[in-house]
Design an enzyme around this catalytic site. Structure first.
Site, short mmCIF file in Angstrom:
data_model
loop_
_atom_site.label_atom_id
_atom_site.label_comp_id
_atom_site.label_asym_id
_atom_site.label_seq_id
_atom_site.Cartn_x
_atom_site.Cartn_y
_atom_site.Cartn_z
N GLY B 294 0.82 -1.20 0.00
CA GLY B 294 0.00 0.00 0.00
C GLY B 294 0.85 1.25 0.00
N SER B 295 0.29 2.32 0.58
CA SER B 295 0.87 3.65 0.41
C SER B 295 2.27 3.81 1.00
CB SER B 295 -0.04 4.69 1.04
OG SER B 295 -1.34 4.55 0.53
N THR B 296 2.72 2.89 1.88
CA THR B 296 4.09 3.05 2.38
C THR B 296 5.08 3.01 1.22
OG1 THR B 296 3.99 0.71 2.92
CG2 THR B 296 3.79 2.24 4.73
#
Lengths: 131, 585
Positions: B294-296
């Protein structure tokens, strides 16, 4: 002459045999001691290992935490509670009453009035010192 | 005769035999003397042999004894203790008696079975009967009995039944270290985790050669910290309960040395009862599972763009509407519908922005960069278990778009931690380890992957995100935390599911001079009343990270500092002024 030599040699042989036997016997005793000590060391090491394992089990943070939560009123540490010693302010000066000697007061209360007028009755110096 | 003896010495032997001992023409007295001499020689020889054997026994008695006592003891081999970085025991050996039988010497198997069943009720009597009735020389009856049971069995006085002292592995911390340490089988051979690594390192060969039955090994010292591990485990178990998540996992990594200070994946198992480990839900999600993070991943995307020099913190990208790609429609969760600067893309966690940044770098550069920070190859640590990342076979523009915000590329979480650590620690990629490692050793194997200015800018973005972005719930006062949230939709039946999520959070502390990276991961957390129906990372993984950091930071020796200036002043200004001299890795 030859007979004397033979006798001496025989005596020396017997002496040497006795000596060797003694050394051998001693070495056996020592070897047994070494074996016994080695076994004892092993037993002690195993016991230490067992105790260390038990300690680790008792010292386990999960167990300590469970006990603390059940028996103590402690709360989780807050970062604001941590401060360096040299950044702490000086302890404020609170004037207190001059210290009183509690023991002296008790002794005073217990002690009867100093004897007066009795012949040769000197007041003990110690009583005077405590007063 | 005499003449013969003088002229032909070869015949000496023959002459002696024939003439001295049996010859008729020889003087009787001489014959008797010769025979006596021969007898003397024979006896002397026998006594010499006896004396020699005695000397041999006297000299070798000890070794014989030791060898014999060694072989009756400790069938299950001794293993080195495993201790944490402070010397606290994580695994140790414990001597326990085991019960065995020599079936050939058993007189009445039925009676023996009955007697044993009386003392050891949990024994399967039919199996014991079969074993005792066989004609084998040796059979185990029960491993690991108590000393009290040993006494009772001993008192039964059954012939052909005996005890062996064995080493048994114990794990005093139960579940907490299961995935790091692994466990051993009944013969004390490591079959998972660090235990297996110890065996692979040569312990098994040593045992096969017959050595190593006694405790003579140096303990194996790991880089993990018992206290930190407990705190992380405790919080993750609580978080999994609270958010009713399928699983929870966390890592604490020292970004300067690559030491894994703590690693937890719940549900886990008790290594003292390794049968639990077989359940598939109890796998270690951090090394043997691969996930879309995801956004990491946006942290990596932006680091790549900043490092190329083509994009700066002041660059801006159009994030209006939604990005159409084939039949894919990429939209933002926190949609702003305007032109966003790079810091805004990071703090609003804009998918469109991240995609446009990645596209501006080109597909090939994106792929090369991710390979450079170790996201495309299998990461190997001391643990024997590892998983290969799932990389798209044909990496096109659409792949770059989705991977820029962490979808379409599945990596082991430990791997992504290593990548993010590299972009915040000054730009050094250091392979993580479970053993101790000094900063000097880490420097020797570190590989520079981004410039130190890029790293400073990323630290700024991470901190900014905790000050006014999606990670505000992770901002523990006093520790200057920076972080990035990540929420990935799980693939269910080949489609991304809107309500089955995998949330994660990467926290760097302290953000101005990073020492540790904390990853918190929750698998399918459910929305609860406290989170107002949200189930994204900022509502569950981030607050869990805050709790974890509050607990572990004092243990890690981090000193709380209050009243620090904001990220703009502390990190960005410092980087601009001094061109940022990076902290040593």
């Amino acid at each position: 002459m030859m007979r004397l030599v033979h006798l001496i040699v025989a005596a020396a042989l017997v002496a040497a045999a006795v000596d060797v036997y003694k050394i051998k016997f001693e070495s056996t005793v020592q070897a047994e001691r070494v074996a016994k000590l080695a076994a004892e060391i092993r037993r002690e090491r195993d016991a230490i290992a067992a105790l260390r394992a038990e300690w680790a089990q008792l010292d386990n943070p999960a167990r300590v935490q469970a006990l603390a939560q059940r028996h103590l009123a402690l709360k989780m540490l807050d970062p604001a509670q941590i401060e360096q010693l040299d950044r702490l302010p000086e302890r404020p000066f609170i004037p207190t009453a001059p210290p009183t000697d509690a023991i002296a007061n008790i002794i005073d209360a217990l002690e009867p009035e100093p004897p007066t007028g009795s012949a040769g009755g000197a007041v003990p110096t110690t009583a005077g010192a405590t007063r | 005769m005499k003449r013969r003896r003088d002229t032909a010495p070869v015949w000496w032997h023959h002459w002696m035999m024939q003439s001295l001992l049996y010859g008729r023409g020889v003087d009787r007295a001489r014959k008797a003397q010769a025979r006596l001499g021969l007898a003397l020689l024979g006896f002397a020889l026998v006594y010499a042999i006896i004396a020699f054997r005695l000397v041999l026994y006297a000299a070798m008695a000890d070794t014989h004894m030791v060898r014999r006592s060694g072989s009756t003891d400790a069938v299950a081999t001794a293993r080195p203790d495993i201790v944490d970085r402070n010397g606290e025991i994580l695994a140790t050996d414990f001597k326990t008696p085991s019960l065995f039988a020599e079936p050939r010497r058993i007189i009445d198997p039925d009676e023996a079975t009955e007697l044993l069943a009386g003392v050891l009720p949990d024994l399967d009597s039919r199996e014991v009967r079969d074993r005792l009735g066989s004609k084998r020389g040796f059979a185990w009856l029960k491993r690991d009995i108590t000393p009290a049971q040993q006494q009772e069995v001993h008192r039964l006085g059954i012939p052909g039944i005996g005890f062996l002292t064995e080493n048994k592995r114990v794990y005093p911390n139960g579940n907490e270290f299961s995935h790091i340490i692994g466990h051993v089988n009944i013969d004390n051979q490591g079959i998972a985790g660090i235990e297996k690594w110890i065996d692979n390192r040569g312990l098994a060969d040593l045992h096969r050669a017959g050595f190593g039955v006694d405790r003579e090994h140096e303990p194996v010292r790991l880089g993990v910290d018992l206290r930190v591990q407990h705190a992380l485990h405790d919080e993750l178990v609580a978080a999994r309960d609270k958010f009713k998540a399928d699983a929870a996992a966390g890592i604490v990594l020292d970004v300067r040395t690559g030491e894994i200070v703590s690693m937890v994946s719940v549900p886990d198992y008790n290594p003292n009862n390794p049968r639990e480990a077989l359940e598939p839900s109890r796998i270690n999600r951090l090394t043997t599972g691969v996930y879309e993070m995801g956004s990491t991943f946006k942290a990596l995307t932006i680091a790549m763009a900043l490092d190329s020099g083509k994009v700066t913190l002041n660059s801006s990208f159009d994030a209006r509407g939604s990005l159409r790609y084939g039949h894919f429609n990429i939209s933002d969760y926190h949609a702003q519908n305007r032109v966003l600067t790079v810091p805004e893309i990071f703090t609003y966690s804009s998918n469109i922005g991240a995609a446009k940044i990645a596209l501006s770098q080109g597909v090939e550069n994106h792929r090369t960069f991710l390979s450079k920070v170790g996201q495309l190859d299998r990461l190997r640590t001391e643990l024997p278990e590892s998983a290969e990342p799932i990389v798209p076979k044909h990496w096109g523009e659409l792949n770059t778009v989705t991977i820029s915000y962490g979808h379409g590329l599945s990596v082991a979480p430990l791997q992504s931690v290593m990548g993010v650590a590299a972009i915040v620690n000054g730009g050094y990629l250091i392979p993580p380890t479970f053993l101790r490692r000094s900063p000097a050793e880490a420097r020797a194997i570190a590989k520079r992957v981004v410039k130190s200015e890029t790293s400073a800018a990323m630290r700024y973005l991470m901190r900014l995100n905790a000050e006014k972005g999606t990670a505000t719930k992770a901002d523990v006062k006093g520790f200057y935390v920076g972080g990035k949230t990540g929420t990935a939709e799980k693939v269910i039946n080949g489609r991304y599911s809107k309500n089955r999520l995998m949330t994660d959070f990467m926290a760097v502390l302290p953000a101005d001079e990073p020492r540790f990276l904390v990853l918190i991961m929750l698998d399918e957390p459910k929305p609860i009343a406290e989170t107002h129906g949200f189930a994204t990372s900022g509502w569950n993984a981030a607050p869990v990270a805050a709790k974890v950091i509050t607990r572990i930071a004092p243990l890690l020796g981090l000193e709380p500092r209050f009243d620090l200036p904001t990220a703009d002043h502390l990190i960005l200004a410092a980087a601009k002024e001094a061109r940022w001299s990076p902290p040593p890795p």
